[in-house]
Design an enzyme around this catalytic site. Sequence first.
Site, PDB file in Angstrom:
ATOM      1  N   ALA A  68       0.846  -1.199   0.000  1.00  0.00           N
ATOM      2  CA  ALA A  68       0.000   0.000   0.000  1.00  0.00           C
ATOM      3  C   ALA A  68       0.875   1.241   0.000  1.00  0.00           C
ATOM      4  CB  ALA A  68      -0.888   0.024   1.232  1.00  0.00           C
ATOM      5  N   ASP A  69       0.367   2.265  -0.649  1.00  0.00           N
ATOM      6  CA  ASP A  69       1.027   3.573  -0.580  1.00  0.00           C
ATOM      7  C   ASP A  69       0.314   4.488   0.399  1.00  0.00           C
ATOM      8  OD1 ASP A  69       1.835   2.460  -3.380  1.00  0.00           O
ATOM      9  OD2 ASP A  69       3.319   3.938  -2.743  1.00  0.00           O
ATOM     10  N   ARG A  70      -0.998   4.281   0.528  1.00  0.00           N
ATOM     11  CA  ARG A  70      -1.752   5.057   1.521  1.00  0.00           C
ATOM     12  C   ARG A  70      -3.071   4.340   1.763  1.00  0.00           C
ATOM     13  NH1 ARG A  70      -2.072  11.363   2.336  1.00  0.00           N
ATOM     14  NH2 ARG A  70      -0.322  11.384   0.882  1.00  0.00           N
ATOM     15  N   ALA A 107      -4.754   2.973  -1.603  1.00  0.00           N
ATOM     16  CA  ALA A 107      -4.052   3.332  -2.847  1.00  0.00           C
ATOM     17  C   ALA A 107      -2.812   2.458  -2.956  1.00  0.00           C
ATOM     18  CB  ALA A 107      -3.642   4.798  -2.820  1.00  0.00           C
TER      19      ALA A 107
END
Length: 353
Positions: free
Chosen positions: A245-247, A255
């Site tokens: 995950a990036d966020r 995201a």
Amino acid sequence: MSLESIKYAPGRLEILDQLLLPVQSKYLEVKGVEDGWKVINKMQVRGAPAIAIVGCLSLAVEIFGENFETKKSLRQEIEGKLNYLVSARPTAVNMKIAADELIGLANELTKDENVTTEAMKTRFLKATEDMLQKDIADNKAIGTYGAKAILERFTKEAPVRVLTHCNTGSLATAGYGTALGVVRKLHELKLLEHVYCTETRPYNQGARLTAYELVHEKLPATLVLDSMVAALLRAKHIAAVVVGADRVAANGDTANKIGTYQIAVVAKHHDVPFYVAAPLTSIDLQIPSGDHIIIEERPDREMTHVGEHRIAAPGINCWNPAFDVTPASLITGIITEIGVLTPQHLKEVISAM
Ligand code: MRU
């Protein structure tokens, strides 16, 4: 031995240039914040945790050799440069969370009359250096929780096949990896029958980087193209999909690398559990849902060319979002260093810590 993407000693930082992999394995010195911003922006280093660590360490090497007359001037330097580093890539939240924490520390030390300017600098350097060890420890915990969650869905313990997307391994972190850490842990337990990794167009993190790590560590692995995921889930009895995950927003919307959302849709259709593996430093409780996540759009050239070679018709328009948002409803669990959380309970559990 796993690959080392970040080499750090006080006053010196080097990164493995991920634009050159897998053809060349070459380290690049990062001499300060300007270099740090560039290597992150150009994706010579990438992956949400690695971005934060390299960003913060680039400031550490810059201020290592500098003398500050006052704590105020050191605090201003820290705040200004960390905020600048946050702008290098907008989607991954890890750099922003690290910046906020370090600025908070700088503010605290500035106010503390018992702390000298030199002591403040030492404390700041130590806080950035600690990120490396903490990230590896968090990844190992993620690996353990994730492997357990995947295996406990079966009544009989037997080796499993899993699918992963993009690169979430040693190259994307300080070491071990998040989603790839889960895969690594399954392998350590001798319960990984096979891992499939996607190519991950357009930047090919799967084909270039994950495949490189898997071959390097001799894990049983096969590369598939992004367009093969539905066929793979239908044909190969995949026990789980695990991605990074990036966020992650407060409601669990996540995201991650472009293509993750369509894999989650396909996993739901085939009744395959879909896990997101991410440290708490990728969770952004400040935003209620994925609608608030800024998605980075990258240059057309990443789609139209492979290296110097054009593969798309000249003149065609391109749309190149680097990430997409997978709705929480498609996510079975979020594997963190404190355990596997359901998207519904994410906010409640973390806020209570
Ligand atoms: O554009 P990238 O290569 O930085 O994207 C990386 C990803 O999407 C990863 O899945 C994510 O950052 C987690 S890395 C542990």
